[in-house]
Design a protein around this motif. Structure first.
Motif, PDB file in Angstrom:
ATOM      1  N   ASN A  97       0.805  -1.216   0.000  1.00  0.00           N
ATOM      2  CA  ASN A  97       0.000   0.000   0.000  1.00  0.00           C
ATOM      3  C   ASN A  97       0.842   1.271   0.000  1.00  0.00           C
ATOM      4  O   ASN A  97       0.427   2.289  -0.549  1.00  0.00           O
ATOM      5  N   LYS A  98       2.018   1.229   0.607  1.00  0.00           N
ATOM      6  CA  LYS A  98       2.850   2.422   0.772  1.00  0.00           C
ATOM      7  C   LYS A  98       3.718   2.705  -0.458  1.00  0.00           C
ATOM      8  O   LYS A  98       3.913   3.852  -0.846  1.00  0.00           O
ATOM      9  N   TYR A  99       4.242   1.640  -1.046  1.00  0.00           N
ATOM     10  CA  TYR A  99       5.121   1.784  -2.200  1.00  0.00           C
ATOM     11  C   TYR A  99       4.310   1.628  -3.483  1.00  0.00           C
ATOM     12  O   TYR A  99       3.204   1.108  -3.469  1.00  0.00           O
ATOM     13  N   ARG A 100       4.854   2.053  -4.577  1.00  0.00           N
ATOM     14  CA  ARG A 100       4.133   1.974  -5.853  1.00  0.00           C
ATOM     15  C   ARG A 100       4.208   0.564  -6.392  1.00  0.00           C
ATOM     16  O   ARG A 100       4.909   0.274  -7.342  1.00  0.00           O
ATOM     17  N   ILE A 101       3.468  -0.315  -5.748  1.00  0.00           N
ATOM     18  CA  ILE A 101       3.396  -1.722  -6.148  1.00  0.00           C
ATOM     19  C   ILE A 101       1.995  -2.018  -6.657  1.00  0.00           C
ATOM     20  O   ILE A 101       1.809  -2.378  -7.803  1.00  0.00           O
ATOM     21  N   ARG A 102       1.021  -1.832  -5.794  1.00  0.00           N
ATOM     22  CA  ARG A 102      -0.368  -2.127  -6.166  1.00  0.00           C
ATOM     23  C   ARG A 102      -1.160  -0.860  -6.446  1.00  0.00           C
ATOM     24  O   ARG A 102      -2.183  -0.894  -7.102  1.00  0.00           O
ATOM     25  N   HIS A 103      -0.721   0.230  -5.888  1.00  0.00           N
ATOM     26  CA  HIS A 103      -1.426   1.504  -6.044  1.00  0.00           C
ATOM     27  C   HIS A 103      -0.461   2.505  -6.667  1.00  0.00           C
ATOM     28  O   HIS A 103       0.723   2.481  -6.384  1.00  0.00           O
ATOM     29  N   HIS A 104      -0.993   3.361  -7.501  1.00  0.00           N
ATOM     30  CA  HIS A 104      -0.117   4.241  -8.260  1.00  0.00           C
ATOM     31  C   HIS A 104      -0.452   5.717  -8.066  1.00  0.00           C
ATOM     32  O   HIS A 104      -0.143   6.545  -8.912  1.00  0.00           O
ATOM     33  N   GLU A 105      -1.064   6.028  -6.929  1.00  0.00           N
ATOM     34  CA  GLU A 105      -1.352   7.416  -6.644  1.00  0.00           C
ATOM     35  C   GLU A 105      -0.032   8.180  -6.452  1.00  0.00           C
ATOM     36  O   GLU A 105       1.013   7.592  -6.180  1.00  0.00           O
ATOM     37  N   THR A 106      -0.100   9.494  -6.574  1.00  0.00           N
ATOM     38  CA  THR A 106       1.117  10.313  -6.512  1.00  0.00           C
ATOM     39  C   THR A 106       1.772  10.318  -5.140  1.00  0.00           C
ATOM     40  O   THR A 106       2.947  10.661  -5.023  1.00  0.00           O
ATOM     41  N   ASP A 107       1.039   9.927  -4.101  1.00  0.00           N
ATOM     42  CA  ASP A 107       1.633   9.932  -2.764  1.00  0.00           C
ATOM     43  C   ASP A 107       2.321   8.609  -2.412  1.00  0.00           C
ATOM     44  O   ASP A 107       2.805   8.435  -1.299  1.00  0.00           O
ATOM     45  N   ARG A 108       2.396   7.682  -3.354  1.00  0.00           N
ATOM     46  CA  ARG A 108       3.075   6.406  -3.112  1.00  0.00           C
ATOM     47  C   ARG A 108       4.576   6.583  -3.348  1.00  0.00           C
ATOM     48  O   ARG A 108       5.011   7.426  -4.133  1.00  0.00           O
ATOM     49  N   ILE A 109       5.354   5.772  -2.661  1.00  0.00           N
ATOM     50  CA  ILE A 109       6.811   5.848  -2.774  1.00  0.00           C
ATOM     51  C   ILE A 109       7.249   5.090  -4.024  1.00  0.00           C
ATOM     52  O   ILE A 109       6.940   3.905  -4.179  1.00  0.00           O
ATOM     53  N   ASP A 110       7.955   5.796  -4.898  1.00  0.00           N
ATOM     54  CA  ASP A 110       8.463   5.160  -6.119  1.00  0.00           C
ATOM     55  C   ASP A 110       9.589   4.193  -5.774  1.00  0.00           C
ATOM     56  O   ASP A 110      10.397   4.452  -4.869  1.00  0.00           O
ATOM     57  N   ILE A 111       9.642   3.112  -6.499  1.00  0.00           N
ATOM     58  CA  ILE A 111      10.740   2.147  -6.361  1.00  0.00           C
ATOM     59  C   ILE A 111      11.785   2.563  -7.383  1.00  0.00           C
ATOM     60  O   ILE A 111      11.616   2.348  -8.589  1.00  0.00           O
ATOM     61  N   THR A 112      12.835   3.197  -6.909  1.00  0.00           N
ATOM     62  CA  THR A 112      13.791   3.860  -7.792  1.00  0.00           C
ATOM     63  C   THR A 112      14.960   2.966  -8.205  1.00  0.00           C
ATOM     64  O   THR A 112      15.709   3.314  -9.110  1.00  0.00           O
ATOM     65  N   ASP A 113      15.109   1.849  -7.567  1.00  0.00           N
ATOM     66  CA  ASP A 113      16.190   0.926  -7.899  1.00  0.00           C
ATOM     67  C   ASP A 113      15.544  -0.402  -8.308  1.00  0.00           C
ATOM     68  O   ASP A 113      14.872  -1.041  -7.496  1.00  0.00           O
ATOM     69  N   VAL A 114      15.748  -0.815  -9.543  1.00  0.00           N
ATOM     70  CA  VAL A 114      15.076  -2.012 -10.044  1.00  0.00           C
ATOM     71  C   VAL A 114      15.473  -3.263  -9.258  1.00  0.00           C
ATOM     72  O   VAL A 114      14.719  -4.239  -9.215  1.00  0.00           O
ATOM     73  N   ARG A 115      16.607  -3.219  -8.586  1.00  0.00           N
ATOM     74  CA  ARG A 115      17.033  -4.376  -7.790  1.00  0.00           C
ATOM     75  C   ARG A 115      16.110  -4.606  -6.595  1.00  0.00           C
ATOM     76  O   ARG A 115      16.016  -5.711  -6.079  1.00  0.00           O
ATOM     77  N   TYR A 116      15.405  -3.581  -6.158  1.00  0.00           N
ATOM     78  CA  TYR A 116      14.465  -3.734  -5.049  1.00  0.00           C
ATOM     79  C   TYR A 116      13.324  -4.677  -5.408  1.00  0.00           C
ATOM     80  O   TYR A 116      12.748  -5.322  -4.535  1.00  0.00           O
ATOM     81  N   TYR A 117      12.985  -4.733  -6.692  1.00  0.00           N
ATOM     82  CA  TYR A 117      11.905  -5.625  -7.113  1.00  0.00           C
ATOM     83  C   TYR A 117      12.223  -7.086  -6.787  1.00  0.00           C
ATOM     84  O   TYR A 117      11.332  -7.843  -6.405  1.00  0.00           O
ATOM     85  N   ASP A 118      13.484  -7.475  -6.935  1.00  0.00           N
ATOM     86  CA  ASP A 118      13.874  -8.843  -6.582  1.00  0.00           C
ATOM     87  C   ASP A 118      13.615  -9.116  -5.103  1.00  0.00           C
ATOM     88  O   ASP A 118      13.103 -10.166  -4.732  1.00  0.00           O
ATOM     89  N   TYR A 119      13.976  -8.155  -4.264  1.00  0.00           N
ATOM     90  CA  TYR A 119      13.757  -8.292  -2.821  1.00  0.00           C
ATOM     91  C   TYR A 119      12.265  -8.392  -2.511  1.00  0.00           C
ATOM     92  O   TYR A 119      11.826  -9.297  -1.794  1.00  0.00           O
ATOM     93  N   PHE A 120      11.492  -7.458  -3.049  1.00  0.00           N
ATOM     94  CA  PHE A 120      10.058  -7.466  -2.773  1.00  0.00           C
ATOM     95  C   PHE A 120       9.412  -8.757  -3.266  1.00  0.00           C
ATOM     96  O   PHE A 120       8.614  -9.370  -2.554  1.00  0.00           O
TER      97      PHE A 120
END
Length: 130
Positions: free
Chosen positions: A91-114
């Motif tokens: 809900n907090k990061y731009r994973i399922r929701h894409h509203e402007t107040d969500r935290i962008d995932i700026t490093d593609v390597r984070y996707y592997d972790y998530f």
């Protein structure tokens, strides 16, 4: 054994298909598919919470956690917390929701972790589904 072999234990078609799609996207060589794979795995997590259709979401989730914990309160707390943390991340990061107040995932390597973190909880949970 690959995780996909365990998906057959998921009798709810929607959850099973989301899991298959998420893993297929994750395995593609296209790095842009990582974001889509994480969104799909989070959708699978949210759908998994409603796996027991005769129960509401809260009680279905509780049943899943209790089955995973084998009546051990420490593990019930651990799994409850992990479900909550993963829900909060979704809900907090731009994973399922894409509203402007969500935290962008700026490093593609984070996707592997998530992806790995979410899939790990799901992989354990599906071993306890009835």
């Amino acid at each position: 054994m690959e995780i996909e072999n365990n998906f057959a234990a998921v009798h709810e078609v929607g959850t099973r298909e989301l899991l298959k799609d998420a893993v297929a996207l994750y395995k593609t060589p296209n790095p842009a598919a990582r974001q889509d794979s994480v969104e799909k795995i989070w959708d699978a997590l949210e759908r998994l919470k409603t796996y027991y259709t005769t129960l509401d979401k809260k009680h279905s989730s509780k049943k899943i956690v209790n089955d995973m914990a084998n009546e051990n309160d420490d593990f019930a707390d651990l799994f409850n917390n992990e479900f909550k943390v993963l829900t909060d991340i979704g809900n907090k990061y731009r994973i399922r929701h894409h509203e402007t107040d969500r935290i962008d995932i700026t490093d593609v390597r984070y996707y592997d972790y998530f992806f790995s973190r979410c899939l790990s909880l799901i992989a354990l949970a599906i071993q306890y589904l009835r």
